[in-house]
Design an enzyme around this catalytic site. Structure first.
Site, PDB file in Angstrom:
ATOM      1  NE  ARG A  74      -3.139  -3.055   0.616  1.00 23.76           N
ATOM      2  CZ  ARG A  74      -3.634  -3.749   1.648  1.00 23.76           C
ATOM      3  NH1 ARG A  74      -2.996  -3.777   2.814  1.00 23.76           N
ATOM      4  NH2 ARG A  74      -4.736  -4.439   1.514  1.00 23.76           N
ATOM      5  CG  ASP A 109      -2.575  -6.518  -0.366  1.00 17.58           C
ATOM      6  OD1 ASP A 109      -3.665  -6.515  -0.964  1.00 17.58           O
ATOM      7  OD2 ASP A 109      -2.455  -6.842   0.823  1.00 17.58           O
ATOM      8  CG  HIS A 162      -5.422  -9.231  -0.151  1.00 21.04           C
ATOM      9  ND1 HIS A 162      -5.650  -7.916   0.139  1.00 21.04           N
ATOM     10  CD2 HIS A 162      -6.133  -9.942   0.763  1.00 21.04           C
ATOM     11  CE1 HIS A 162      -6.454  -7.828   1.193  1.00 21.04           C
ATOM     12  NE2 HIS A 162      -6.767  -9.047   1.593  1.00 21.04           N
ATOM     13  CG  ASP A 211      -5.401 -11.761   4.016  1.00 22.10           C
ATOM     14  OD1 ASP A 211      -4.683 -12.251   3.130  1.00 22.10           O
ATOM     15  OD2 ASP A 211      -5.452 -10.543   4.255  1.00 22.10           O
ATOM     16  CD  GLU A 212      -9.281  -8.836   4.517  1.00 17.65           C
ATOM     17  OE1 GLU A 212      -9.834  -8.195   5.410  1.00 17.65           O
ATOM     18  OE2 GLU A 212      -8.335  -8.384   3.842  1.00 17.65           O
ATOM     19  CD1 TRP A 238      -3.063  -4.326   8.885  1.00 19.42           C
ATOM     20  CD2 TRP A 238      -2.327  -5.091   6.918  1.00 19.42           C
ATOM     21  NE1 TRP A 238      -3.058  -5.702   8.938  1.00 19.42           N
ATOM     22  CE2 TRP A 238      -2.614  -6.200   7.748  1.00 19.42           C
ATOM     23  CE3 TRP A 238      -1.841  -5.327   5.633  1.00 19.42           C
ATOM     24  CZ2 TRP A 238      -2.427  -7.513   7.338  1.00 19.42           C
ATOM     25  CZ3 TRP A 238      -1.664  -6.644   5.221  1.00 19.42           C
ATOM     26  CH2 TRP A 238      -1.959  -7.714   6.062  1.00 19.42           C
ATOM     27  CB  THR A 239       1.310   1.080   4.806  1.00 18.88           C
ATOM     28  OG1 THR A 239       1.334   0.231   3.653  1.00 18.88           O
ATOM     29  CG2 THR A 239       2.304   0.572   5.816  1.00 18.88           C
TER      30      THR A 239
HETATM   31  C1  ACM Z   1      -5.672  -9.055   7.413  1.00 19.23           C
HETATM   32  O1  ACM Z   1      -5.717  -8.108   8.220  1.00 19.23           O
HETATM   33  N1  ACM Z   1      -6.360  -9.011   6.277  1.00 19.23           N
HETATM   34  C2  ACM Z   1      -4.875 -10.241   7.681  1.00 19.23           C
END
Ligand code: ACM
Length: 626
Positions: A166, A195, A270, A345-346, A483-484
């Site tokens: 990011r 990502d 991602h 994730d996600e 996370w940025t």
């Molecule tokens: C995450 O915060 N998506 C691992």
């Protein structure tokens, strides 16, 4: 008898306080005892060691350059005299210290640092650094209180994660981040390298990953709603990546500071940057762009979400597994550590679920739903990673549909994923949003860079990585995640990381029984002075008042709090300034109707500490919990 008893109680309280007197070491050591006297040196100190190779150890040289910044020359001498720092590897291993522990004995004439391994020497040097004054003007002597320290970590995994997708951080910035974390005895750097907003690692077998995937059109402002999609023909100018040579350099740099790097390549979700380079790896195979942070997802109750643009790999395509195999072959060669993180994730399953080929595949392989399909994907990835001689770790979504044998789980959606995995005998790393998400706001929203949640220093300090339900042996440790999306510079990354990383360091290194909030705050304040003197940005949000607004009948009420000892909060609701001449807070008060603002600030000894908060009535009313 009685008076003797009281005398001995008073004496032992005094001795206890004396033996634990005033040091600023973070994380707090296992045993610290003050001794009489102090080690004093001016502009020079001698180093000695029976181990010939010690002087070539990079971490010692790093410490020497720290001393040199204090205006102190240091050199190794065979038969040193005067003020000596003696550094030794134990001939006979001290079992209590393990790999990373150390003993440090500071006397009038000599400081003796001992450890079983160089990792312990490195950690001992960090403690010694914290015992020196924050900065020195060279005509002042440096005085270290004589003391005896025995110290070793509670957990083997003490991590910080940095998202470089990011926001792209340069090699020098990564090194600065590593320097800082190593001072507080963190030993794992989880490097979130890929990502939707950029692929940041050179992969020679797939050059378009960095030729295309590392670059996006430049947008400023808030991630999501505030950023627009790329225009037709617009050049992608923002980004960057790390060449394999740069990565090798960073891996070495980290190792010299007792840090192992865990690289994360986030699959199957991602992956928009991958798909911008190789759209054929998706189900729909449509052309893509690297996301500049424009809105492409919708979030609903209970963590459910929809990706408006496909950003997942195709789990039924053998070319995808060939791609992953080649990527992890190169990743495994670059990173000597035990673990590779595969994300997980996600991942949005909607584009899988609507595709007829995917449906046919699921029927043929008796895969009942998309969670099982993701599990099929994760299990194949686990086989690839273990074939490279590495252990796989992934975010807790990898539990869904069945966990791959041998996989370690990083629990982020609370601790429940970690608990479930540990109960099945898997290794876990605890990094729950509720205690360890360093991108969350740490102070009042009116003065922070707004993001969707808050996490105070005090809450972070209460992090306990081993829940009652599971055996401690499955918990490797824990980690803070940065996370940025809302972090555009290294200095702001420091602001968001510290001091909450102090709290994590103490939860992960120190013994639980030695944690003490008031003393932690005192030591944190000592370290804030060091950050200030070294020109590094550390948040002081912990001093700001914590505002709670609630309704009492028709009245709008306001409660002000502060978790820092020896402070007073002043406030005004009539726009008068400065607030120290207004009211001293002692009990909740009404915010009357009118065009007015609350102004409030924390004071200590008549001086403001922390920021003045100024919030209009309308904004206050919006804060009332429904
Ligand atoms: C995450 O915060 N998506 C691992």
């Amino acid at each position: 008898m009685k008076s003797q008893y009281y005398l001995s109680v008073i004496l032992s309280i005094f001795l206890f306080q004396f033996s634990n007197a005033q040091h600023n070491i973070i994380p707090v050591p296992v045993k610290y005892e003050n001794q009489n006297g102090s080690f004093i040196f001016n502009d020079a100190v001698k180093l000695e060691s029976k181990n010939k190779e010690i002087k070539n150890i990079k971490s010692i040289q790093v410490f020497q350059s720290y001393l040199s910044n204090l205006g102190v020359k240091s050199s190794f001498e065979k038969k040193a005299k005067g003020n000596i720092i003696s550094i030794e590897i134990n001939k006979k291993e001290d079992p209590a210290l393990g790999k990373e522990g150390y003993t440090l004995d500071v006397n009038d004439k000599i400081i003796v640092l001992k450890a079983n391994e160089f990792a312990g020497i490195f950690n001992g040097l960090q403690t010694l650094k914290q015992l020196t004054p924050a900065a020195n003007n060279s005509d002042q002597s440096i005085e270290i209180q004589s003391c005896k320290i025995v110290d070793y970590p509670r957990f083997a995994w003490r991590g910080l994660m940095l998202d470089v997708s990011r926001h792209f951080f340069t090699v020098e910035e990564i090194k600065a981040y590593l320097d800082k974390m190593s001072e507080f005895k963190f030993n794992v750097f989880h490097w979130h390298l890929t990502d939707d907003q950029g692929w940041r690692i050179e992969i020679k077998s797939y050059p378009k990953l960095t030729e295309i995937g590392a670059w996006r059109v430049e947008r400023h402002g808030t991630f999501g709603e505030g950023r627009t999609v790329p225009k037709e023909g617009e050049k992608a100018t923002y980004g960057g990546f790390y060449s394999q040579e740069q990565i090798k350099d960073i891996v070495r740099y980290a190792a010299d500071r007792n840090i192992t790097i865990v690289p994360e390549i986030d699959f199957p979700g991602h992956s928009m940057a991958v798909l911008a380079a190789y759209p054929e790896l998706s189900v729909k195979k449509e052309p893509k762009y690297v996301s500049p942070g424009n809105k492409f997802s919708e979030w609903y109750e209970g963590g459910k979400f929809k990706m408006l643009i496909e950003n997942t790999l195709n789990p039924i395509d053998d070319n995808v597994y060939t791609f992953i195999d080649k990527v992890f072959t190169e990743v495994a060669q670059l990173f000597p550590g035990e673990y590779i993180h595969m994300g997980g994730d996600e991942a949005y399953h909607g584009y899988w679920e609507e595709n007829s080929e995917v449906k046919k595949f699921m029927k043929k392989h008796e895969i009942k739903d998309s969670h099982e399909l993701q599990s099929y994907f994760v299990k194949r990835v686990e086989k690839i990673i273990s074939s490279k001689g590495k252990k796989m770790i992934g975010w807790d979504e990898i539990l869904e549909g069945g966990l791959a044998d041998g996989a370690a789980v990083m629990s982020w959606r609370g601790m429940k994923g970690g608990i479930e995995a540990a109960k099945m005998g898997h290794e876990v790393v605890m990094t729950p949003t509720t205690y360890a998400y360093l991108d969350y706001m740490q102070g009042d929203v009116s003065v922070e860079n707004r993001i969707y949640a808050s996490l105070s220093l005090e809450k972070t300090y209460s992090f306990e990585p081993v829940p009652d339900e599971i055996e401690a042996k499955y918990v490797l440790g824990g980690q803070g995640n940065l996370w940025t999306e809302a972090i555009p510079t290294l200095q702001f990354a420091f602001y968001m990381t510290y001091p909450r990383a102090f709290a994590l360091a103490e939860s992960l290194w120190s013994q639980n029984k030695d944690k003490n909030w008031d003393d932690f705050v005192r030591r944190t304040e000592g370290n804030m002075v060091r950050f200030d003197k070294e020109g590094d940005n550390i948040s002081k949000a912990v001093f700001d008042p914590i505002i709670e607004v609630y309704k009492n009948g028709d009245k709008v009420m306001c409660k002000l709090e502060n978790s820092v000892p020896n402070t007073t909060i002043f406030y005004s609701i009539d726009n008068t300034y400065p607030v120290e001449f207004a009211k001293k807070y002692d009990t909740p008060f009404e915010i009357p109707f009118g065009n007015l603002s609350l102004r409030t600030q924390t004071f200590r000894d008549g001086k403001p500490i922390g920021r003045e908060l100024k919030i209009g009535r309308e904004d206050l009313v919006k804060r009332i919990k429904k």
